[in-house]
Design a protein around this motif. Structure first.
Motif, mmCIF file in Angstrom:
data_model
loop_
_atom_site.group_PDB
_atom_site.id
_atom_site.type_symbol
_atom_site.label_atom_id
_atom_site.label_comp_id
_atom_site.label_asym_id
_atom_site.label_seq_id
_atom_site.Cartn_x
_atom_site.Cartn_y
_atom_site.Cartn_z
ATOM 1 N N HIS A 421 0.659 -1.249 0.076
ATOM 2 C CA HIS A 421 -0.403 -0.236 0.030
ATOM 3 C C HIS A 421 0.740 1.532 -0.072
ATOM 4 O O HIS A 421 0.599 2.041 -0.649
ATOM 5 N N TYR A 473 -4.680 -0.821 -11.909
ATOM 6 C CA TYR A 473 -3.456 -0.100 -10.230
ATOM 7 C C TYR A 473 -2.336 0.102 -10.591
ATOM 8 O O TYR A 473 -1.864 0.708 -10.488
ATOM 9 N N ILE A 561 -5.459 -6.507 0.474
ATOM 10 C CA ILE A 561 -5.663 -5.358 0.526
ATOM 11 C C ILE A 561 -7.398 -5.456 0.066
ATOM 12 O O ILE A 561 -8.340 -6.077 -0.666
ATOM 13 N N TYR A 564 -9.088 0.546 -2.667
ATOM 14 C CA TYR A 564 -7.610 1.097 -2.757
ATOM 15 C C TYR A 564 -8.673 2.533 -4.099
ATOM 16 O O TYR A 564 -9.482 2.070 -4.462
ATOM 17 N N SER A 566 -7.374 5.291 -7.064
ATOM 18 C CA SER A 566 -6.530 4.985 -8.490
ATOM 19 C C SER A 566 -6.591 7.250 -8.711
ATOM 20 O O SER A 566 -7.458 7.300 -9.232
ATOM 21 N N GLU A 610 -10.774 4.804 1.992
ATOM 22 C CA GLU A 610 -9.845 5.580 0.922
ATOM 23 C C GLU A 610 -10.925 6.506 0.264
ATOM 24 O O GLU A 610 -10.698 7.706 -0.358
ATOM 25 N N HIS A 613 -8.237 9.942 0.942
ATOM 26 C CA HIS A 613 -6.964 9.570 -0.454
ATOM 27 C C HIS A 613 -7.684 10.188 -1.942
ATOM 28 O O HIS A 613 -6.523 11.388 -2.137
ATOM 29 N N GLU A 634 -1.100 7.553 4.388
ATOM 30 C CA GLU A 634 -1.535 6.721 5.214
ATOM 31 C C GLU A 634 -1.800 7.535 6.300
ATOM 32 O O GLU A 634 -3.375 6.904 7.210
#
Length: 676
Positions: A421, A473, A561, A564, A566, A610, A613, A634
């Motif tokens: 990660h 990814y 995982i 996530y 992107s 997420e 992020h 993070e």
């Protein structure tokens, strides 16, 4: 000898009367006379002529009305001279009336009467009679009055086939019931999706009720139309085996007459219809099917929410069946993409060994690969849990007990996932550093669209729609196609489920709960405390929602995982062809060992993590600033999780201590539906 009586006051001498009492002839004189309706006194009358009845068209009028001009009759003697005082009897047929049943001729030999027509449209007659002579018949055209009533054939019409037209014929009559040539004006009253006007016809478009209004002059009438399609029935599908991109023919009953009224779905994808009738459909299968094991797949025909279904054999794979000891090289890209290993006849327990080879002739060239599979056995379609060999064991450490071995293995897995990660976040930071913010590109595209009057509005998605997304990814240039179904459309979230997920179609309630919580709790929290995940939405002219794609791609390709985000998806396709041009969060689907509720419990904190992020990426792209370093990015994701935990009852006040009793304990024992 027939005679005609006269008023004596008409003649000046007995001699004239004597002459008149001799036989006289009578001739009709209508509006257009064959001879003059005047003349000298009828002197020295002669014997009557053998004149037959003469019919005249006296005029045209509306039923029940009086003709504009009187009807006239001339009486002459055998010497063709007019005779005064002759009595003429009048009779109107067809319900008509005359101003007088008997009138006498004047000094010009003419008798007249006013004729009021009857109430029945058409040719009407009136008879004039002088005693002893043949009758004379007059005619008049009676036309219908103005429209007084308009009628449909019935009050209710029922349509059971979409695309069929409604029989909306009308009859227009006057106050006496005569047909009126006026054509009624037909319109759909109010708003209804059930009917659509198409020229002079009305076409059934959807299930429901509509009203057609007919108007003629001041008269109106209404027809209630009930569109109630029957449930379609699929009786046959051909050919025997369907393939992607191939043609398919479906026979049955209760289909439709228009293609856009039919929703055809085969093996989970919407199929384009080329021809349709009430009992026959022709279509072309999409070529975008994923790899599916050969077998029966549902063929579903949906008409107005009612679905008929039949199973058909469906094949996407290159089938490989080898005898013991045989081998086969699958080097063609299509074969490699989807190969189906089939047990030889009579051997239901066959085992295959799959070896991946690199065909490049240079020994220094490496390439990546991914192996995925499915089947029809007891574990078919399940998502496996990853099994990682502990790094300590790989380097010679010894586990003295099974428990220690398990603990070491779990620790190694966590370390590997964390490192992966962190590496991924560092790659996102490098992406921003190399390509810069995509915001200027989007603004330039907006200017081009505006100059060319092009709309950038995206077509809205609705629950049940299916779309193809790219799972990105390790690369922004290429991605895995994921066919997904819309499960939830919220105020700030769009939830999609991979149609290839093992539990696809059975977890809608869990997905709705996740989307609803994001809309109500997580998004407002992120926006007020961290940053807006939709900060780039206006620049990208998006739909105002974060897209959440739950796909087995994460389970299969990224073991360990949960999810996530992107940064690739913020760029336009002109920069990265595989970009979804949207704020996208990817997450795993449930594996074989967890229930839907357990999966949702573990996913909820991942959502807000997420989401943080996404908020960081979007905000820094808009501002044109570098991304945070991975350790800080993070860490702030963990802060977002804690802020989320404090939104629960007794979760701890802002900047206040959070003890075990109302935090960790409530996660372990699931107080007030808390997530992990």
């Amino acid at each position: 000898m027939p005679q005609t009586a006269f008023h004596t006051a008409t003649y000046v001498s007995t001699r004239r009367l004597a002459r008149a009492t001799r036989a006289v002839a009578v001739m009709a004189c209508g509006l257009a006379l064959l001879q003059a309706c005047s003349g000298s006194d009828a002197l020295s009358p002669t014997d009557p002529k053998n004149a037959g009845p003469i019919g005249q068209i006296a005029g045209t009028a509306v039923v029940g009305a009086t003709l504009d001009a009187p009807v006239r009759l001339i009486v002459t003697g055998s010497d063709s001279k007019p005779i005064a005082g002759a009595l003429v009897h009048w009779f109107a047929a067809d319900g008509g009336k005359v101003s007088s049943a008997q009138t006498a001729t004047d000094e010009t030999g003419v008798a007249s009467v006013r004729w009021t027509l009857g109430t029945v449209a058409g040719l009407q007659t009136m008879t004039a009679t002088v005693v002893g002579l043949p009758s004379v018949i007059f005619g008049a055209n009676a036309v219908a009055d103005r429209a007084a009533t308009v009628r449909f054939g019935s009050d209710i019409a029922r349509v059971t086939l979409l695309g069929d037209t409604v029989n909306a014929q009308t009859t227009v009559v006057d106050k006496f019931g005569n047909a009126v040539p006026t054509v009624a004006t037909l319109t759909i009253e109010g708003t209804s999706d059930a009917l659509m006007a198409s020229g002079a016809a009305f076409v059934a478009r959807a299930r429901g009720t509509a009203t057609i209004r007919a108007t003629a002059d001041t008269a109106t009438s209404r027809l209630t139309v009930i569109v109630d399609p029957a449930t379609p029935i699929v009786t046959a599908v051909s050919p025997d085996t369907l393939v992607p991109g191939g043609r398919v023919t479906i026979d049955g009953t209760g289909f439709a007459l228009i293609a856009d009224a039919v929703d055809l779905n085969i093996a989970g994808l919407k199929v384009s219809i080329t021809k349709v009738s009430a009992s026959h459909i022709e279509a072309v299968l999409p070529s975008t099917y994923g790899c599916i094991a050969t077998g029966l797949q549902p063929v579903q025909v949906t008409i107005a929410t009612a679905t008929g279904q039949r199973a058909a054999m469906f094949k996407t794979a290159t089938r490989v069946s080898l005898a013991k000891g045989e081998s086969a090289n699958l080097l063609d890209v299509d074969q490699v993409h989807c190969a189906e290993l089939v047990a030889p006849t009579g051997n239901v327990n066959a085992k295959y060994m799959v070896a991946v080879i690199n065909t490049n002739v240079s020994a220094a060239t490496t390439t990546g690969f991914e192996l995925r599979g499915t089947g029809t056995g007891a574990l078919a379609g399940t998502v496996a849990q990853s099994k990682t060999i502990p790094s300590a064991l790989l380097h010679g450490a010894t586990a003295t007990t099974p428990q220690m071995a398990t603990a070491m293995e779990e620790l190694a897995t966590e370390e590997k996932v964390d490192a992966q990660h962190t590496s991924f976040l560092d790659a996102q930071r490098s992406l921003n550093a190399k390509f810069g913010s995509p915001a200027p590109t989007w603004r330039a595209l907006a200017q081009v669209r505006a100059a060319n009057h092009l709309s950038a509005v995206r077509a809205p998605l609705f629950v049940g729609d299916t779309i193809t997304m790219k799972a990105l990814y390790s690369s922004c240039a290429t991605g895995r196609d994921v066919r997904a179904r819309v499960v939830y459309v919220g105020s700030k979230s769009l939830v999609l489920e991979d149609v290839a997920a093992p539990r696809a179609g059975t977890m809608d309630e869990q997905y709705r709960l996740i989307g609803d919580e994001f809309d109500r709790v997580q998004y407002p929290l992120l926006q007020s405390k961290i940053g807006d995940p939709l900060a780039m939405n206006d620049v990208m002219q998006g739909d105002g929602r974060v897209t959440m794609l739950f796909t087995r791609y994460v389970n299969d390709s990224l073991p360990g995982i949960s999810g996530y985000a992107s940064a690739c998806n913020f760029y336009s396709k002109g920069t990265f062809a595989a970009s979804n041009e949207d704020e996208v969060f990817y997450a795993r689907v449930p594996n074989a060992s967890e229930s839907p509720a357990e999966w949702r419990r573990s996913m909820r904190s991942t959502m807000v993590h997420e989401g943080k992020h996404l908020a960081s990426f979007a905000t820094r792209f808009v501002n044109g600033t570098p991304f945070e370093e991975p350790w800080l990015e993070e860490s702030l994701g963990r802060v977002a999780e804690e802020l989320y935990a404090r939104t629960f009852s007794n979760g701890g006040e802002w900047k206040g201590n959070a003890g075990y009793q109302n935090t960790v304990r409530c996660e372990v024992y699931q107080c007030d539906d808390r997530p992990l």
